[in-house]
Design a protein around this motif. Structure first.
Motif, PDB file in Angstrom:
ATOM      1  N   SER A 122       0.824  -1.209   0.000  1.00 21.45           N
ATOM      2  CA  SER A 122       0.000   0.000   0.000  1.00 21.45           C
ATOM      3  C   SER A 122       0.860   1.262   0.000  1.00 21.45           C
ATOM      4  N   THR A 123       1.980   1.230   0.694  1.00 17.32           N
ATOM      5  CA  THR A 123       2.894   2.376   0.716  1.00 17.32           C
ATOM      6  C   THR A 123       3.526   2.571  -0.652  1.00 17.32           C
ATOM      7  N   TRP A 124       3.975   1.484  -1.244  1.00 18.23           N
ATOM      8  CA  TRP A 124       4.580   1.523  -2.577  1.00 18.23           C
ATOM      9  C   TRP A 124       3.572   2.054  -3.592  1.00 18.23           C
ATOM     10  N   LEU A 125       2.346   1.557  -3.530  1.00 19.20           N
ATOM     11  CA  LEU A 125       1.296   1.978  -4.456  1.00 19.20           C
ATOM     12  C   LEU A 125       0.920   3.443  -4.233  1.00 19.20           C
ATOM     13  N   THR A 126       0.846   3.860  -2.976  1.00 16.15           N
ATOM     14  CA  THR A 126       0.513   5.254  -2.672  1.00 16.15           C
ATOM     15  C   THR A 126       1.606   6.183  -3.182  1.00 16.15           C
ATOM     16  N   ARG A 127       2.841   5.743  -3.123  1.00 16.67           N
ATOM     17  CA  ARG A 127       3.950   6.554  -3.664  1.00 16.67           C
ATOM     18  C   ARG A 127       3.759   6.767  -5.169  1.00 16.67           C
ATOM     19  N   ILE A 128       3.394   5.703  -5.876  1.00 20.08           N
ATOM     20  CA  ILE A 128       3.131   5.831  -7.317  1.00 20.08           C
ATOM     21  C   ILE A 128       1.976   6.802  -7.542  1.00 20.08           C
TER      22      ILE A 128
ATOM     23  N   ILE B 159      -7.639  26.154   4.304  1.00 21.20           N
ATOM     24  CA  ILE B 159      -6.798  27.268   4.760  1.00 21.20           C
ATOM     25  C   ILE B 159      -5.357  26.852   5.011  1.00 21.20           C
ATOM     26  N   LEU B 160      -5.095  25.532   5.022  1.00 19.40           N
ATOM     27  CA  LEU B 160      -3.742  25.059   5.289  1.00 19.40           C
ATOM     28  C   LEU B 160      -2.845  25.241   4.076  1.00 19.40           C
ATOM     29  N   PRO B 161      -1.563  25.479   4.307  1.00 21.03           N
ATOM     30  CA  PRO B 161      -0.619  25.421   3.188  1.00 21.03           C
ATOM     31  C   PRO B 161      -0.681  24.011   2.592  1.00 21.03           C
ATOM     32  N   GLU B 162      -0.514  23.879   1.306  1.00 23.22           N
ATOM     33  CA  GLU B 162      -0.672  22.598   0.617  1.00 23.22           C
ATOM     34  C   GLU B 162       0.200  21.502   1.220  1.00 23.22           C
ATOM     35  N   ARG B 163       1.431  21.826   1.604  1.00 27.57           N
ATOM     36  CA  ARG B 163       2.330  20.795   2.145  1.00 27.57           C
ATOM     37  C   ARG B 163       1.808  20.262   3.477  1.00 27.57           C
ATOM     38  N   TYR B 164       1.142  21.107   4.275  1.00 31.19           N
ATOM     39  CA  TYR B 164       0.541  20.649   5.528  1.00 31.19           C
ATOM     40  C   TYR B 164      -0.711  19.817   5.233  1.00 31.19           C
ATOM     41  N   ALA B 165      -1.539  20.335   4.337  1.00 33.97           N
ATOM     42  CA  ALA B 165      -2.813  19.673   4.032  1.00 33.97           C
ATOM     43  C   ALA B 165      -2.584  18.264   3.491  1.00 33.97           C
ATOM     44  N   GLU B 166      -1.597  18.102   2.641  1.00 31.97           N
ATOM     45  CA  GLU B 166      -1.329  16.780   2.060  1.00 31.97           C
ATOM     46  C   GLU B 166      -0.927  15.783   3.137  1.00 31.97           C
ATOM     47  N   CYS B 167      -0.070  16.193   4.059  1.00 25.57           N
ATOM     48  CA  CYS B 167       0.335  15.307   5.154  1.00 25.57           C
ATOM     49  C   CYS B 167      -0.859  14.956   6.042  1.00 25.57           C
ATOM     50  N   VAL B 168      -1.703  15.932   6.322  1.00 24.60           N
ATOM     51  CA  VAL B 168      -2.896  15.691   7.144  1.00 24.60           C
ATOM     52  C   VAL B 168      -3.827  14.699   6.451  1.00 24.60           C
TER      53      VAL B 168
ATOM     54  N   GLU C  64       5.191   5.778   6.489  1.00 29.57           N
ATOM     55  CA  GLU C  64       4.564   5.475   5.202  1.00 29.57           C
ATOM     56  C   GLU C  64       4.408   6.737   4.355  1.00 29.57           C
ATOM     57  N   ILE C  65       4.032   7.834   5.002  1.00 27.91           N
ATOM     58  CA  ILE C  65       3.903   9.101   4.277  1.00 27.91           C
ATOM     59  C   ILE C  65       5.264   9.516   3.725  1.00 27.91           C
ATOM     60  N   SER C  66       6.298   9.336   4.527  1.00 29.06           N
ATOM     61  CA  SER C  66       7.649   9.682   4.089  1.00 29.06           C
ATOM     62  C   SER C  66       8.044   8.878   2.857  1.00 29.06           C
ATOM     63  N   LYS C  67       7.780   7.581   2.901  1.00 26.99           N
ATOM     64  CA  LYS C  67       8.111   6.731   1.751  1.00 26.99           C
ATOM     65  C   LYS C  67       7.279   7.103   0.528  1.00 26.99           C
ATOM     66  N   ALA C  68       6.016   7.479   0.764  1.00 27.47           N
ATOM     67  CA  ALA C  68       5.129   7.806  -0.359  1.00 27.47           C
ATOM     68  C   ALA C  68       5.434   9.165  -0.972  1.00 27.47           C
ATOM     69  N   THR C  69       5.890  10.107  -0.160  1.00 25.52           N
ATOM     70  CA  THR C  69       6.072  11.472  -0.651  1.00 25.52           C
ATOM     71  C   THR C  69       7.527  11.891  -0.817  1.00 25.52           C
ATOM     72  N   GLY C  70       8.430  11.188  -0.139  1.00 21.55           N
ATOM     73  CA  GLY C  70       9.827  11.587  -0.165  1.00 21.55           C
ATOM     74  C   GLY C  70      10.144  12.692   0.832  1.00 21.55           C
ATOM     75  N   ILE C  71       9.176  13.068   1.651  1.00 19.39           N
ATOM     76  CA  ILE C  71       9.383  14.100   2.675  1.00 19.39           C
ATOM     77  C   ILE C  71       9.949  13.417   3.914  1.00 19.39           C
ATOM     78  N   PRO C  72      10.979  13.974   4.561  1.00 18.27           N
ATOM     79  CA  PRO C  72      11.538  13.352   5.768  1.00 18.27           C
ATOM     80  C   PRO C  72      10.492  13.219   6.885  1.00 18.27           C
ATOM     81  N   VAL C  73      10.611  12.166   7.693  1.00 24.82           N
ATOM     82  CA  VAL C  73       9.649  11.870   8.756  1.00 24.82           C
ATOM     83  C   VAL C  73       9.493  13.048   9.716  1.00 24.82           C
ATOM     84  N   ASN C  74      10.601  13.647  10.151  1.00 28.64           N
ATOM     85  CA  ASN C  74      10.497  14.769  11.092  1.00 28.64           C
ATOM     86  C   ASN C  74       9.775  15.962  10.484  1.00 28.64           C
ATOM     87  N   THR C  75       9.942  16.175   9.203  1.00 29.66           N
ATOM     88  CA  THR C  75       9.229  17.266   8.522  1.00 29.66           C
ATOM     89  C   THR C  75       7.732  16.966   8.492  1.00 29.66           C
TER      90      THR C  75
END
Length: 191
Positions: free
Chosen positions: A83-89, A139-148, A160-171
């Protein structure tokens, strides 16, 4: 502790199930890939709705994502959940289409907010909550809204979000924390 063990066991069962169907697909079983598609269609369709805000485009998007997944299936090694791999695609495909069209809209599929409706009063509360959340996400910035969206609506972990988006976990943690603060203030305004 008990919930963590149950969740880990569930992930292990899902990982093995999906890996089995991936291997069967690679061995020529189209039926196996149909099973995988069935398991994850709603998730991919929801991502499509988030970006394209109309059913026909979201269906086309989902079909495109599953086609890409099928073509790249031999690259799935089972190191993460399928599911993580597919969500990344899906995420990469959607972002590429968004960059081309600059026309993505907000998530509107109310069925993604979990919960069973039992009484008319609960239905009213549910509807009000859906409207408040939808309005607040805008009202959220897009980068926040996508993570939410990925965290709360798709039930993905930070990893899983990190693997799907390439954004670091702490971010991601920071984005979700800041989004919750913004949303908390916005939702208080609805009272």
């Amino acid at each position: 502790m008990k919930k963590t063990i149950s969740s880990s066991l569930e992930n292990l069962v899902i990982r093995k199930r999906d890996f089995y169907y991936v291997q069967e697909t690679l061995n020529g079983s189209s039926r196996a890939f149909s099973k995988l598609t069935g398991f994850y269609y709603k998730r991919i369709f929801a991502i499509g709705m988030r970006f394209f805000h109309n059913q026909a485009d979201a269906e086309d998007f989902a079909q495109n994502v599953f086609l890409k997944a099928y073509e790249k299936l031999s690259s799935f090694k089972g190191e993460s959940l399928f599911s993580t791999w597919l969500t990344r695609i899906a995420f990469t495909t959607a972002m590429n289409q968004k960059e081309r069209s600059h026309d993505a809209e907000t998530l509107s599929d109310e069925n993604l907010i979990p919960g069973k409706i039992k009484t008319p009063e609960e239905e009213m509360i549910y509807s009000a909550t859906v409207e408040a959340v939808k309005g607040s996400l805008e009202i959220l910035p897009e980068r926040y809204a996508e993570c939410v969206r990925l965290y709360f609506f798709n039930g993905m972990s930070h990893e899983e979000i990190s693997k799907a988006t390439g954004i670091p976990v702490n971010t991601i943690k920071s984005h979700i924390f800041r989004a919750k603060k913004i949303l908390g203030k916005k939702l208080e305004d609805y009272r």
